[in-house]
Design an enzyme around this catalytic site. Structure first.
Site: not given
Lengths: 445, 180, 318
Positions: A58, A60, A62, A152, A179, A278, A305, A323-324
């Site tokens: 998981h 990101h 981008r 997600d 998610h 999140n 994440d 978020f994140g």
């Protein structure tokens, strides 16, 4: 037959005893003592622990679309410095990874960068909009061989759509990674709903918004006899639902993030938006329940994440912040702190939740194998005795939104070996051009 | 820290009585007088002076007020935030003879602030200053008209005035800092 | 006091000191010359990201009575509404030499972010942040109660044993939060009355008693103070209550409920009121109503707040 590459001396394999490991080409050629080191680079690994290269289900990355936050290159550099040799890239890019074209592009960028195996995750619905199924079959049969599908960032909240997705991916042994967030119950939600949110005046995010979706989804998975993966569990109640579903024989796997294993909602007290994430940070009781569940196998894996954001998305009022949080560079340290130092985990358990099981869930055969003769040379060497304040010096990605800056954490990745070559040596990242050339060489065979 | 007693009840009463006489003499009687004490102990001293006046000039009811100077100070940034006290001036001071009363005269800054505070309340004809103790070290061109006791002191010494109404005893002490 | 962000940070002594200084400030308002020279040369910026004329002019009057220079920065229609960040705005104000920033913001915690940011060195005063807090409103409410209950003998006193019932949209109310913490600190007994939809789910962790039924709450024992909160009619669209009529019938201070209260019960409202919805005109205009006093006292309390934040040597502050 390729030449010997590395002779790793004195590493402790997982929870086992210290030994030497010889790699040749991109496989492990020998394990034992008194190995012939002729021609091999010697790594003094006394006091270090050898783990199979870490796999993050998981991440990101981008790219495409949000290159100011992270790129495939910078994200896999962050992965390497954190000991990861493979990452699964989430689909919420721009354009969304909902077609074969986009997932193949991400795959190719990963191959060219060479720091880690990048496995794209495909979107479940077109544009993550929750209306129509994306071209799941096309993505599965593309060169990217997508097996994990997820919206997600958004929940597949429509129960009918979720049912269809679970059914549809059975034809190519895919898995839906959900998610779990009931959208109506979390409109404008800012942090976990409870004592702290009531005091801070931040709109609450009830645990039930996660638990209700998980309960629905395990029942759907049971009904259609498909495979469900639940992303980032954050509550004690979610653990109970998963435990019940597994006891019932439902084919479900679950993940937890490092931050949900260490941090709790009280971090929001100062409105420092680095702690806005999140799903949100929860109560201390939830943190402890998640650790217990990871220890007893109810939760299968840890996944980061990793969610990079530029500084302006975090240097602002809580409500306006994104978020994140990033996590690739710190994940192993946080798992050591929350699970190993607390006595809940052995290092074999760490290998299981951060490499072996995530590779299995993601259908990634080239990773997540126990370190043994003939296994791929995907190796992470960690110094468990190191302990220091986590600073931006430890970050290799493009963004600095780490919640751990200024926090004392144990463990440091000293070496990461991917496809037989080192991406990290002596806790330092190997230069981009060298890695790209090594990766090119591997591709040519 | 060692404390040396400078004045006790009889001393304090004696000097206040003398000051009362001096005030009456310079004012040629009790007419038009207003006593304004600077909180906290200046107010208590002003009340004692008023009581003494009554023994000297029977029937003389000299108005006593409290004049808080906190909001007029020039040293609000040198110390922790100061609490204010009530200003309570029962009569108009316009055209009157105001006797400002304080316990210790030191740098003169409190008196400077008091003059400003008073100006915001009205325009007296004459303003005089009465203090129990003058310890020297003036930083402004200010001088007391009526002094209970001149007490030369060092900068690092502390003059402590305790009054029965507030502190349960009447005593003036000087605390000498013992150099380490 | 470096900043005033939340009433939860105030100790009992600090709160009573603020109220006592407010008393002295209120006395100045009765003089012919209402101005004090205290903050001469200091610059106070009113940084308002939300419209609130009454709160802004109250702070403006307070700052001017203390001789501070006042800059009103309304974020609406400025570069801020065109996407300028809080950080850039703060740095701009810092460059202008602001000594204190009075901030009203729609986001909970924005003043705390500003205070901790290092973008600006000024003292930060929270003039209402999202659904978090509105500390000067709570201070002026406490000041108003203390004056009504203790009169000239208010100085040095808390609100020990005073029963205060707060009615209305608690979950979205910054006034309610600030009041709960401050009233508790001052020794009052607080009861919250609202439908469960308008209470935080974790309200049981607050130092209050809770009642869903206003008639039941008033029937048990008449409070010394009843404070009605403004109800936003839009809330009915989010299913917090069915419609204004039902809300008014069940939780409004109607004439009938007001007449049932003893003549000693104070009626408070932070304003602006919805007459006929959460409060009847008879109640609002009654002698027990403190609504206009609250406005006047607001200036005194804000003077005390500005004085306390802007004076003092910072090193000594804990």
């Amino acid at each position: 037959m390729s030449a010997p590459r590395f002779l790793i001396r004195g590493a402790q394999i997982g929870s086992g005893s210290a030994t030497d490991i010889l790699t040749q080409g991109n496989v492990i050629a020998a394990i034992g003592s008194g190995l012939d080191s002729a021609g091999a680079e010697i790594i003094d690994a006394h006091g270090l622990i050898a783990l199979p290269g870490l796999v993050d289900l998981h991440t990101h990355l981008r790219e495409p679309g949000y290159e100011q936050s992270e790129t495939v290159l910078s994200g896999t550099q962050a992965a390497a410095i954190g000991g990861f040799t493979s990452v699964f890239a989430m689909a919420n890019t721009n354009p969304v990874a909902d077609t074969a074209g986009v997932v193949e592009q991400v795959l190719a960028l990963g191959e060219a960068a060479g720091y880690a195996t990048v496995r794209p995750i495909g979107a479940v619905t077109q544009g993550l909009e929750g209306m129509h199924l994306a071209e799941l079959g096309a993505m599965a049969s593309s060169r990217a061989q997508v097996r994990v599908f997820s919206d997600d960032g958004k929940c597949v909240s429509d129960p009918l759509l979720m049912r269809r997705a679970l059914e549809y991916v059975k034809s190519f042994n895919g898995v839906i990674a959900q998610h779990a967030q009931e959208p109506r119950l979390t409109e404008d939600a800012q942090m976990s709903e409870g004592e702290v949110s009531a005091r801070l005046g931040l709109a609450g995010w009830p645990a039930v918004a996660e638990e209700a979706i998980i309960a629905r989804d395990v029942l759907l998975a049971e009904h259609v006899k498909s495979r469900l993966h639940v992303c980032h569990l954050s509550t004690a109640g979610s653990v109970e639902v998963i435990r019940w579903a597994k006891a019932r024989g439902i084919n479900v796997t679950a993940e937890v993030t490092p931050h949900h294993l260490l941090l709790s909602e009280d971090r929001a007290e100062t409105y420092d938006a680095r702690f806005k994430v999140n799903p949100p940070l929860r109560r201390r009781e939830d943190v402890l329940a998640l650790r217990e569940a990871l220890a007893d196998g109810t939760i299968d894996i840890v996944a980061t994440d990793h969610a990079p954001h530029p500084s302006e998305s975090k240097e602002c009022e809580w409500g306006a912040a994104a978020f994140g949080m990033i996590g690739l560079e710190s994940a192993l340290s946080v798992v050591q702190e929350s699970m190993v130092e607390t006595g809940l985990f052995t290092w074999d358990d760490v290998a299981r939740v951060l490499s072996i099981t995530p590779a299995r869930i993601g259908g990634l055969a080239s990773h997540g194998q126990m370190l043994a003769v003939g296994a791929p040379a995907e190796i992470t060497l960690v110094d468990p005795h190191d302990r220091q304040v986590f600073t931006t010096d430890r970050l290799a990605g493009q963004s600095h939104n780490s919640p751990y800056l200024g926090i004392d954490l144990p463990g440091r990745v000293m070496w990461t070996i991917h496809q037989g070559y080192a991406t990290v040596a002596g806790a330092k990242l190997i230069a981009t051009d060298i890695i790209a050339a090594q990766a090119e060489e591997v591709r040519r065979g | 820290m060692t404390a040396r007693v400078i004045m006790q009840t009889p001393d304090i009463h004696r000097v206040l009585t003398r000051i009362a006489h001096e005030i009456l003499e310079s004012n040629r009687g009790a007419d038009n007088l207003v006593l304004l004490g600077i909180p906290t102990r200046g107010v208590t001293l002003a009340r004692r002076l008023a009581a003494i006046f009554q023994t000297i000039v029977p029937g003389a009811a000299i108005p006593v007020g409290a004049l808080d100077v906190t909001m007029y100070r020039d040293d609000l940034w040198q110390h922790p935030t100061r609490m204010s006290s009530p200003t309570d001036v029962p009569v108009s001071i316009e055209g009157s003879t105001v006797i400002l009363v304080d316990d210790v005269l030191y740098s003169g800054r409190t008196v400077r602030a008091a003059l400003d505070a008073m100006t915001d309340l009205g325009r007296p004809q004459i303003v005089r200053l009465a203090v129990l103790v003058d310890r020297g070290h003036r930083e402004l061109p200010i001088r007391a008209d009526f002094v209970g006791k001149n007490l030369p002191s060092a900068h690092d010494e502390r003059i402590n005035v305790r009054l029965a109404e507030l502190d349960g005893e009447d005593v003036v002490t000087i605390d000498q800092a013992v150099s380490a | 006091m470096r900043h005033l962000l939340s009433t939860s940070e105030l100790s009992r002594d600090a709160a009573i000191d603020l109220l006592d200084i407010s008393e002295d400030m209120a006395a100045v308002a009765d003089r012919e010359n209402k101005k004090l020279p205290t903050l001469r040369g200091k610059t106070v910026v009113n940084l308002f990201f939300e419209d609130s004329t009454r709160t802004r002019i109250s702070f403006e009057a307070a700052a001017k009575r203390l001789s501070a220079d006042v800059i009103n920065f309304s974020a609406k229609g400025s570069s801020v509404s065109k996407g300028e960040s809080l950080k850039d705005t703060a740095q701009t104000l810092s460059a202008m030499g602001a000594d204190a920033v009075v901030i009203r913001h729609g986001a909970s915690g924005a003043p705390a972010v500003l205070a901790a940011s290092g973008w600006i060195d000024a003292g930060i005063i929270n003039a209402g942040d999202g659904t978090h807090e509105h500390p000067t409103q709570a201070l002026l409410d406490a000041f108003t109660m203390r004056r009504r209950l203790h009169g000239a003998g208010s100085r040095g006193k808390g609100l020990d044993g005073v029963s205060v019932t707060i009615v209305g949209d608690i979950v979205h109310s910054r006034v309610a939060r600030s009041n709960v913490w401050l009233l508790k600190t001052l020794g009052a007994e607080v009861r919250l009355v609202a439908p469960a939809t308008l209470l935080p789910v974790a309200v049981h962790t607050w130092p209050v008693t809770v009642d869903y039924d206003l008639d039941h709450a008033l029937g048990e024992s008449a409070p010394d103070v009843i404070m009605m909160l403004r109800i936003q009619q839009e809330r009915m669209n989010q299913a917090f209550f069915p419609n204004p009529r039902e809300y008014s019938n069940v939780w409004g201070l109607s004439n009938a409920r007001w007449i049932g209260l003893p003549a000693t019960t104070l009626v408070m409202h932070p304003g602006p009121m919805n007459r006929g919805l959460e409060i009847s005109s008879a109640a609002a205009d009654s002698p027990q109503s403190t609504i206009l006093e609250q406005v006047a006292n607001g200036v005194s309390v804000r003077m005390a707040t500005l004085y306390t934040v802007l004076t003092g040597n910072r090193e000594v502050h804990a």
